[in-house]
Design a protein around this motif. Sequence first.
Motif, PDB file in Angstrom:
ATOM      1  N   ASP A  89      48.675  39.119  35.890  1.00 48.48           N
ATOM      2  CA  ASP A  89      47.466  38.586  36.513  1.00 48.48           C
ATOM      3  C   ASP A  89      47.785  37.314  37.309  1.00 48.48           C
ATOM      4  N   PRO A  90      47.188  37.146  38.499  1.00 44.84           N
ATOM      5  CA  PRO A  90      47.444  35.948  39.310  1.00 44.84           C
ATOM      6  C   PRO A  90      47.157  34.639  38.576  1.00 44.84           C
ATOM      7  N   LEU A  91      46.148  34.638  37.706  1.00 41.92           N
ATOM      8  CA  LEU A  91      45.837  33.415  36.971  1.00 41.92           C
ATOM      9  C   LEU A  91      46.982  33.040  36.033  1.00 41.92           C
ATOM     10  N   ILE A  92      47.531  34.018  35.319  1.00 43.99           N
ATOM     11  CA  ILE A  92      48.631  33.736  34.406  1.00 43.99           C
ATOM     12  C   ILE A  92      49.843  33.237  35.175  1.00 43.99           C
ATOM     13  N   HIS A  93      50.129  33.840  36.334  1.00 43.84           N
ATOM     14  CA  HIS A  93      51.262  33.393  37.148  1.00 43.84           C
ATOM     15  C   HIS A  93      51.052  31.967  37.646  1.00 43.84           C
ATOM     16  N   TRP A  94      49.820  31.617  37.971  1.00 40.68           N
ATOM     17  CA  TRP A  94      49.544  30.267  38.473  1.00 40.68           C
ATOM     18  C   TRP A  94      49.641  29.240  37.346  1.00 40.68           C
ATOM     19  N   LEU A  95      49.128  29.596  36.166  1.00 38.99           N
ATOM     20  CA  LEU A  95      49.172  28.666  35.036  1.00 38.99           C
ATOM     21  C   LEU A  95      50.590  28.512  34.488  1.00 38.99           C
ATOM     22  N   ARG A  96      51.403  29.570  34.604  1.00 32.64           N
ATOM     23  CA  ARG A  96      52.733  29.574  33.990  1.00 32.64           C
ATOM     24  C   ARG A  96      53.776  29.956  35.034  1.00 32.64           C
ATOM     25  N   ALA A 136      28.902  34.655  43.221  1.00 36.64           N
ATOM     26  CA  ALA A 136      28.102  33.437  43.290  1.00 36.64           C
ATOM     27  C   ALA A 136      28.881  32.297  43.927  1.00 36.64           C
ATOM     28  N   GLU A 137      30.204  32.323  43.760  1.00 33.07           N
ATOM     29  CA  GLU A 137      31.039  31.259  44.326  1.00 33.07           C
ATOM     30  C   GLU A 137      32.481  31.726  44.421  1.00 33.07           C
ATOM     31  N   GLU A 138      33.128  31.364  45.514  1.00 28.68           N
ATOM     32  CA  GLU A 138      34.555  31.601  45.678  1.00 28.68           C
ATOM     33  C   GLU A 138      35.270  30.282  45.448  1.00 28.68           C
ATOM     34  N   VAL A 139      36.153  30.258  44.470  1.00 27.39           N
ATOM     35  CA  VAL A 139      36.752  28.998  44.014  1.00 27.39           C
ATOM     36  C   VAL A 139      38.238  28.962  44.354  1.00 27.39           C
ATOM     37  N   GLU A 140      38.689  27.822  44.865  1.00 29.65           N
ATOM     38  CA  GLU A 140      40.114  27.593  45.088  1.00 29.65           C
ATOM     39  C   GLU A 140      40.546  26.375  44.286  1.00 29.65           C
ATOM     40  N   LEU A 141      41.575  26.571  43.471  1.00 30.04           N
ATOM     41  CA  LEU A 141      42.166  25.468  42.726  1.00 30.04           C
ATOM     42  C   LEU A 141      43.504  25.134  43.376  1.00 30.04           C
ATOM     43  N   VAL A 142      43.690  23.874  43.721  1.00 30.53           N
ATOM     44  CA  VAL A 142      44.877  23.453  44.461  1.00 30.53           C
ATOM     45  C   VAL A 142      45.627  22.395  43.674  1.00 30.53           C
ATOM     46  N   ASP A 143      46.898  22.694  43.386  1.00 33.68           N
ATOM     47  CA  ASP A 143      47.779  21.740  42.718  1.00 33.68           C
ATOM     48  C   ASP A 143      48.715  21.151  43.769  1.00 33.68           C
ATOM     49  N   ASP A 144      48.344  20.005  44.314  1.00 32.29           N
ATOM     50  CA  ASP A 144      49.122  19.392  45.391  1.00 32.29           C
ATOM     51  C   ASP A 144      50.503  18.940  44.934  1.00 32.29           C
ATOM     52  N   ALA A 145      50.661  18.785  43.619  1.00 31.68           N
ATOM     53  CA  ALA A 145      51.946  18.301  43.098  1.00 31.68           C
ATOM     54  C   ALA A 145      52.946  19.430  42.913  1.00 31.68           C
ATOM     55  N   GLN A 201      55.761  22.139  43.365  1.00 33.69           N
ATOM     56  CA  GLN A 201      56.962  22.239  44.182  1.00 33.69           C
ATOM     57  C   GLN A 201      57.375  23.703  44.384  1.00 33.69           C
ATOM     58  N   THR A 202      56.562  24.634  43.880  1.00 38.80           N
ATOM     59  CA  THR A 202      56.943  26.047  43.914  1.00 38.80           C
ATOM     60  C   THR A 202      56.419  26.770  45.144  1.00 38.80           C
ATOM     61  N   GLY A 203      55.479  26.187  45.858  1.00 40.39           N
ATOM     62  CA  GLY A 203      54.864  26.868  46.996  1.00 40.39           C
ATOM     63  C   GLY A 203      53.679  27.710  46.600  1.00 40.39           C
ATOM     64  N   GLU A 204      53.520  27.955  45.291  1.00 37.10           N
ATOM     65  CA  GLU A 204      52.377  28.708  44.790  1.00 37.10           C
ATOM     66  C   GLU A 204      51.408  27.724  44.158  1.00 37.10           C
ATOM     67  N   HIS A 205      50.802  26.898  44.990  1.00 40.81           N
ATOM     68  CA  HIS A 205      49.975  25.820  44.465  1.00 40.81           C
ATOM     69  C   HIS A 205      48.488  26.113  44.541  1.00 40.81           C
ATOM     70  N   VAL A 206      48.099  27.238  45.125  1.00 42.32           N
ATOM     71  CA  VAL A 206      46.682  27.573  45.272  1.00 42.32           C
ATOM     72  C   VAL A 206      46.360  28.811  44.452  1.00 42.32           C
ATOM     73  N   THR A 220      39.716  37.331  38.718  1.00 39.83           N
ATOM     74  CA  THR A 220      40.956  36.704  39.166  1.00 39.83           C
ATOM     75  C   THR A 220      41.768  37.582  40.097  1.00 39.83           C
ATOM     76  N   ARG A 221      41.277  38.753  40.416  1.00 40.82           N
ATOM     77  CA  ARG A 221      41.951  39.647  41.369  1.00 40.82           C
ATOM     78  C   ARG A 221      40.957  40.066  42.450  1.00 40.82           C
ATOM     79  N   LYS A 222      41.319  39.882  43.705  1.00 40.38           N
ATOM     80  CA  LYS A 222      40.425  40.236  44.801  1.00 40.38           C
ATOM     81  C   LYS A 222      40.050  41.711  44.758  1.00 40.38           C
ATOM     82  N   GLU A 223      41.027  42.579  44.389  1.00 45.88           N
ATOM     83  CA  GLU A 223      40.760  44.011  44.388  1.00 45.88           C
ATOM     84  C   GLU A 223      39.771  44.427  43.305  1.00 45.88           C
TER      85      GLU A 223
END
Length: 272
Positions: free
Chosen positions: A34-41, A242-251, A253-258, A226-229
């Motif tokens: 899942d994209p959320l798990i990849h983003w968190l870990r 109801a809402e489209e949410v973007e979480l951005v980690d500006d810190a 270094q992996t390029g996968e910050h959104v 957590t998946r567009k499809e």
Amino acid sequence: MSAKPLVKVDLFRVHKEYLIPAIAQTVHLAFSSDPLIHWLRPNAAPWAEQDTGRWSWQYRRIQRIMLKGEVFNSANVKQMTEDYPGNGRNKLSTDTPISAVATLPGKQPGTSSHKDDNAGAVVFLHPPPGRKPWSLSRIWLACKLWLLDRLVPVHDSGARDKRVEMLLDRHETCSKLLEARYSRQKLWYLEVVAVHPSLQSRGLGGGVMRWILEHVHGDHIYLECTRKENVAFYESFGFRVAEEVELVDDASQTGEHVFKHWVMVHPGKLML
């Protein structure tokens, strides 16, 4: 040509902790890609590759949901495979390879390494405030968790704490906005709906969603997709974004910050 019958799935409320391993295995496998798990870990081992620390964290997480919300599961994979031949309807995408089934580390009491013993489908559902009555077993679990959290704290060491905090903060903000828009006493939260990867494309995802909508008896219910499809899948059952949410980690270094996800709400009353 006559239409294929809708799949009816029976789910059962989980009260006993010995069922947690079978539930945790299915959740691990269904969300390992899942994209959320990849983003968190982002730099951790895949969720399906269980280690003792992560397993303990997942076990404790399900205990907490049993305390504050409701955990449901279906029959095990073996029984579900026999009862529901594949028909390709209402697939809920996980894109998880079946070969990812992993055994648990060590000798955890009450666990099984065989995928046939895993839960076929799992639901984590949070009722509106005050809906869940207190009982002796719930009081006991509350005391047990209070003690465990102080004596044996657990943590998913592979997750980035900053991202977890961002996710929880955003969830809290969205929840308050929805509570202001809808009746707080009639607003449910669907945290997890998972179908074991080996049971995909059998219409079970649709059957689980119909069961959930019947269970909430026409109240409002929301989820975070957590998946567009999967947006279209939930829309087919009456949910709307109801809402489209973007979480951005500006810190990062992996390029996968959104990380993007969609808060979706079912207005209630419509029963499918």
